[in-house]
Design a protein around this motif. Sequence first.
Motif, PDB file in Angstrom:
ATOM      1  N   ARG A 142     -81.993   2.899  18.708  1.00  0.00           N
ATOM      2  CA  ARG A 142     -80.741   2.181  20.118  1.00  0.00           C
ATOM      3  C   ARG A 142     -79.618   3.275  19.795  1.00  0.00           C
ATOM      4  O   ARG A 142     -79.700   3.996  18.991  1.00  0.00           O
ATOM      5  N   ASP A 143     -79.969   3.303  21.594  1.00  0.00           N
ATOM      6  CA  ASP A 143     -78.681   4.502  21.482  1.00  0.00           C
ATOM      7  C   ASP A 143     -77.384   3.782  21.687  1.00  0.00           C
ATOM      8  O   ASP A 143     -77.243   3.163  21.411  1.00  0.00           O
ATOM      9  N   THR A 144     -76.406   4.988  22.258  1.00  0.00           N
ATOM     10  CA  THR A 144     -75.508   3.934  22.266  1.00  0.00           C
ATOM     11  C   THR A 144     -75.222   2.252  22.957  1.00  0.00           C
ATOM     12  O   THR A 144     -73.937   1.886  23.004  1.00  0.00           O
ATOM     13  N   THR A 145     -75.676   2.842  23.800  1.00  0.00           N
ATOM     14  CA  THR A 145     -75.500   1.498  24.928  1.00  0.00           C
ATOM     15  C   THR A 145     -76.344   0.776  24.543  1.00  0.00           C
ATOM     16  O   THR A 145     -75.977  -0.391  25.361  1.00  0.00           O
ATOM     17  N   GLY A 146     -77.113   0.703  23.315  1.00  0.00           N
ATOM     18  CA  GLY A 146     -77.707  -0.511  22.287  1.00  0.00           C
ATOM     19  C   GLY A 146     -78.939  -0.842  23.874  1.00  0.00           C
ATOM     20  O   GLY A 146     -79.894  -1.651  23.060  1.00  0.00           O
ATOM     21  N   ALA A 147     -79.833   0.613  24.133  1.00  0.00           N
ATOM     22  CA  ALA A 147     -80.670   0.337  24.795  1.00  0.00           C
ATOM     23  C   ALA A 147     -81.812   1.117  24.041  1.00  0.00           C
ATOM     24  O   ALA A 147     -81.271   1.820  23.531  1.00  0.00           O
TER      25      ALA A 147
ATOM     26  N   THR B 241     -78.507  -8.278  16.792  1.00  0.00           N
ATOM     27  CA  THR B 241     -77.810  -7.515  17.486  1.00  0.00           C
ATOM     28  C   THR B 241     -77.816  -6.289  16.927  1.00  0.00           C
ATOM     29  O   THR B 241     -77.625  -4.608  17.041  1.00  0.00           O
TER      30      THR B 241
ATOM     31  N   THR C   6     -81.188  -1.449  13.758  1.00  0.00           N
ATOM     32  CA  THR C   6     -81.489  -0.177  14.745  1.00  0.00           C
ATOM     33  C   THR C   6     -82.515   0.406  14.783  1.00  0.00           C
ATOM     34  O   THR C   6     -82.794   1.252  15.894  1.00  0.00           O
TER      35      THR C   6
END
Length: 1508
Positions: free
Chosen positions: A464-469, A537, A540
């Motif tokens: 996951r990146d910082t945006t959650g994608a 959620t 990672t």
Amino acid sequence: MLLSQKSFNFLFTEKHYSVSPMLEVELIGEKLKTNVQTKTENPIWNQILTFQIQIIPNSVKDGLAYRGRVFLELITHIKSHQDSRIKDLSSEVTSVEKHQNRQKYGLCVIFLSCTMMPNFKDLIQFEVSIGHYGNKMDQNYKPLVSTTQYSPVIYDGNIYHYVPWYNTKPVVAVTSYWEDVSFRMNCLNLLHFTRDRLKANLDTLKSMRNPRDPALLPQWEKLLRELAEDCKRPLPCMTDQPKATELDKKRWQLRSVLLQELAQKAKEAKPRDMVATVEGWLYRLNAVLPEPQMSLPDVTIWLICKEQRVAYAQVPAHSILFSRTGALHSGSFCGKTQTLLLQYPEGEGQKNTLPAHLRVCMWLGNVTDSRDLQLLRQGEVVVYAETYENQAKYKDQWGQQGLYRCPNFSDVMGHKALPKEDFKAPHGWHWQGQWTVEPQRRLLLDTDINKSQVLEEVYENQHRDTTGAWVPAAIPNTDMDGQPVEARENVRCPQGWHVRKNWTVELNHAVDDEGWEYGVGIPPSGLPRVWNSVEKTYYTCRRRRWARMRYRNHGKLSHEQETLSFLQLHHPSLAEEEQGWEYGTFGSKFHLNPQPQSRFRRRCWHRRLAPNRHKGIAPIFLLEGSLLFCYIYQARNLMSNQIHSFQEPFIRLVFLNHSQCTQTLRSSAAPTWAQTLIFQHLLLYENPQDTKESPPLVVLELWQRNSQGKESLWGRSMWSPVVWLDVQNRILPPMRWHPLVKELEEEEGEILASCELILETESLREKLPLLSVPWKNGVYTLPKSIQPTLKKMAIEILVWGLRNMKQVRSPQLLVECWEESLQTEPIRDFQTNPNFTESVLFLTLFMPTEEAYALPLMLKVVDNRDFGQQTVVGQASVDSLQPYFCDPWARDYVPPWRPMLSVNKYQELLGYLYEKFWFKSSTAEGQNDPLPCQDGYEHEVDWWSKLFWATGDLQKPLKYTDKDYHTLKVYDCELEAVPDFQGLQDFCQTFRLYQEQPKLDSPVVGEFKGLFRVYPFPENPEAPKPPHQFLVWPQKEDFPQQCLVRVYVVRAINLQPQDTNGLCDPYVILKLGQTKLGNRDKYQPNTLDPIFGMMFELSCTIPLEKDLEIQLYDFDLLSPDDKIGATVIDLENRLLSGFGARCGLSKSYCQSGPFRWRDQMPPSFLLERHAKQKGLPPPLFNPEDDSVFYNGKKFKLQSFEPKPPTTHYLGPKKERLALYLLHTQGLVPEHVETRTLYSDSQPGIDQGKVQMWVDIFPKKLGPPGPPVNIKPRKPKSMTCTGTEGSLAGPLPSQGCSWGAILSTASEHSGCRYELRCVIWKTAQVDLKSDTLSMDNISDIYVKGWLFGLEKDMQKTDVHYRSLTGEGNFNWRFIFTLDYLMAEHVCVLSQKDYIWSLDPTVMKFPARLIIQVWDNDIFSPDDFLGVLELDLSDMPLPARHAKLCSIRMMDADPKWPYFLHHKHFSLFKKKTVTGWWPCQVLDGGKWRLSVGAGEDVYCRGLLCHITWL
């Protein structure tokens, strides 16, 4: 025990430290220790440890690590005590060790192949050591060329792995220093050669199961010829050997004598009991083989992986030792190829797996003998120096920067620095050429190189990146462990492979719909510890698995040839600085081509060494190709605890690094494949002649696959194939039975197979159709010449019942033969009736007719327990059905019939009359009436007379003319062991049930009673069917059967002593079911041959109580009684046998007297039942001419009795005629059997024998006859007629002037026999003494005693100064004794010692001994003559002394017969008086005691003898 020097140099993986050794010696639980020597590696004790022992056990335990040697001298003394247990050794003994001259030995090992290995993930190597020499982990010894190069293991295409040596074989050489013990090893190797050749011939002999095999007799003759040849070869003499010890000389004498005996036995041996005879010879030869003075340690080969010793093999040094004397004195494997099976150290490794199957060629000997050494016939041995150049990638440049602790030039592991300039040529060698790059492609081989298909996989990783994608991870493509790999788009299919389906996402695991699995990355690796299929959620990381299957192209080259092409791959286009590099990291896989993650590379440099002088060292030759044919037919004797014997069995054949499998069968008790496995184009890197002499072993493994698909190994068999170098001389090898061996060398079944290895040449390739094998249903079948002939057969099984099964509820029998199986109905009431409700099972199948291929039959007892659970509680294997073959259409064939054990109403009425009138009348007449003897003796003829008539134990038996009517048979073995009675198992046999494959000490868990019949069955359904062999009985109304059992225990013979006096006090105990009879108070004291004469009567229910156990115990007053031994009789077999074993057939049918008929039925009833049992019409008796019509013939009584018998109490003519016919039917006669006693504490050892017999009387057949009286005979009690003159001594003047008088008193109770002998006078006695007047005189006296009663010797007074040899005495001797009239012996019962509890009974002949002596005062008395009279057979006396002759004492003159002197019995005549001659032994001949120079007058003794 003399202890000298011991070297402690350790061969194990731990580091070496200085030690303070102390030697501890343990012998039979007793330990002694030497003094401690502080901090030394070569301790010298020079101490004596003394053990006080009685037995020295021979216990040798193999060790894994060499610890050193002990120099000792072992001396055994017999001493009552020892003053000191430790004392110093003398200087003379210690000087011996210092003069032990050591010589330099060389050990050379060529590794040819290593197969059948598990999957080692890391590189492996082998280490060879002898003692401390060659142990690379011992830093105290200089390094030697004792290890092979590192190598990977690769997959062989089946389940095993192998080392890819191919045409480059590693060679190791180890030098060491040892004493010269060649004189001892030469003798040992010569014995091993004799033993090995004898064992090989025996194995070939044992594999020939068919007694009509035409090769059997030639093989037997070959065995005898070679054994005689080997035994006649003299052993090296030890008597002239200065280094030989006293033990060497004694063992040399023992071995030489044994070889002479075996040579003589081989010359005299006959072709009978061949296997048992040779096994006895082999046992004796093995007994003298162990060498206690083995000073050369074993050669140890270690398999090393990750610098850890994993597995090992030990080779005895003498087996590879070279001898200058010749090949026979060298080791059996010296310079020859041998196969070694490595093993794991105890407690390590996987179960039922081999670490390696190693083939090596080894040579050990003095280095001076290796000048012309040639191990193999052709090839080239290359010696070179090796170092690895290492480089690291630093800033995208390859160089030395970044290597850190790894040297620029090092060993293969990167640990030791090995620069090129540090290498120096050893002494005697020189460099040949410069350093060159040698790519080690063997280390680059893929372990899956021989697989036909390979699964490739790539994991796609995201985070996951910082945006959650979700975005690609830093390392987007990895393997399962997170190591970076090529992207799947860049993965190309290698040459020679193809892909049928491209990359797909794996969805068959715990993943979501798109194949992703999720987790939380944990530093420092950043990989999750647990992956989940549901996205959350806080996760990672995620990844999914892409996979595809890659398949090999089927080209012209085999897998092995493709591997060779890879190893010989060459890249001439590359620059020199770029050649030979391998890319990877230490501890991981290296590759030829650089990978994206590659940060390290290396390449191997070699520089060749050459000897200064050429030495003929063993070369290696490449054999281009071979064909292997393995013919597999059947496996049998496979006992499994599963209900179905063998689930999906198959054979895996392993030959070197090749393996194949047979087809998988369905469950079978004797799986039969009848299949040929063929290996084509095998590459063997050996000389053909070497292969023929020592071929690689063929390994056959039996596997089974359960319902879950899991495979398990049952056992393996290994043997050498037949090698053909010229196909023109090829003959198909016959199939033999080979044992299947499990772990711990336990044999678990056998397999019928053969194997041949054929050299493949160009001419053979053109003629391959000549070697074609039939192809059927997708497999190669057996060639027609060795295929068995199948024929439809019927198998009938009589299932009678189960016996002695413990803790079973409802058992049933499962019968398996080949792939067919049948089962009975469960026995619901097993505790009350253990017989099956149905009697017969029937099946048909096609089976081989040859005995060698005979199918076994498996019997299994399955117990039905609660909730439908079934458990195998016992099983048995019938190896061959050949003994049960029969021809139902044969005219003289009689099928087995069940005996009748009940009577109908008509027979019950006859039985009632028989009991009421016959028994009562006979009882009124007197059942114990004595039979008068024809000589008028006043004693009875009893059962013991019959026994002595049969055995001939009495030297002078009673003269009874009618004894032929009352004889019995004495068997020197058990009744079951008499060949004529078929073990008393003619109706049903007893099969012992075991939990597993039966061994010598396997416990028996029960018995199955049954029988088999096998006969041809027509394949045409319309052809007439043969009659059934067993009748189907709807009900077994006769069982269980109530019986009366009478056990007659006569006597015991040669019992094992139990007491300190060498005797025992035996008594008898009987056990039958819960009944126990016997009385310990009725023991027979102080004897090893007791006479019991006891009859036990008990009731029982057969078969619930069928095992009669006769036990003999030794009576002890204070301690518990010792069990001498026991024997067990199966009463059910005797009851069911058609030989009439339940009651022996008497010789005569007596209705009264001591020999009365004891059976329940008269002979006519027995004959009628016997006819019905044999399927014959009943006999027809004709009273008019005393005849009977039986079995189509007419028999008359006159043919058996030409004259009317005069014997008393014989029965009517009808019964006598029936009895004569019964005796012609081979039935069990009246008998006494001799049974061997065995003890559980000494299994298999004879503890003595007991003579006895058993009578069984079913109660449904009516009452039995009276029991037989076998009580021991007792001496009669007698009294003298008067009391006057009852003391010995001088008598008053008598008017009798001649002879001797014998008389016997009347019989009363309370007194013993008394013998009175009156010595009247002597005449013409030899004169011994000289007087002053030169006259000869004698002072005569007479002494006498009864034989055996020397303590009761009596003598007369002295008749002084007899000038004529005449002496007058008028003296009476009186002797008292117990006399047994029936046996003509005297009985003496007395205690041996004052403290003895019981007297000892002795028997001796009734013989009166009278001697005449000359009395001397100052010198010993002179013997003048002797008279010995057998009181039961004594000569009539002469009326005058002049009529005495030595001929009177000759009981059986040979010639002339008319001069036979009359004899009589004193017990009949009672009193006798007269002259008897005295004799003296002169020059070895008896003569009358007559004075020299006198006229020939017979000297005599005037006696009066009376028997009271």
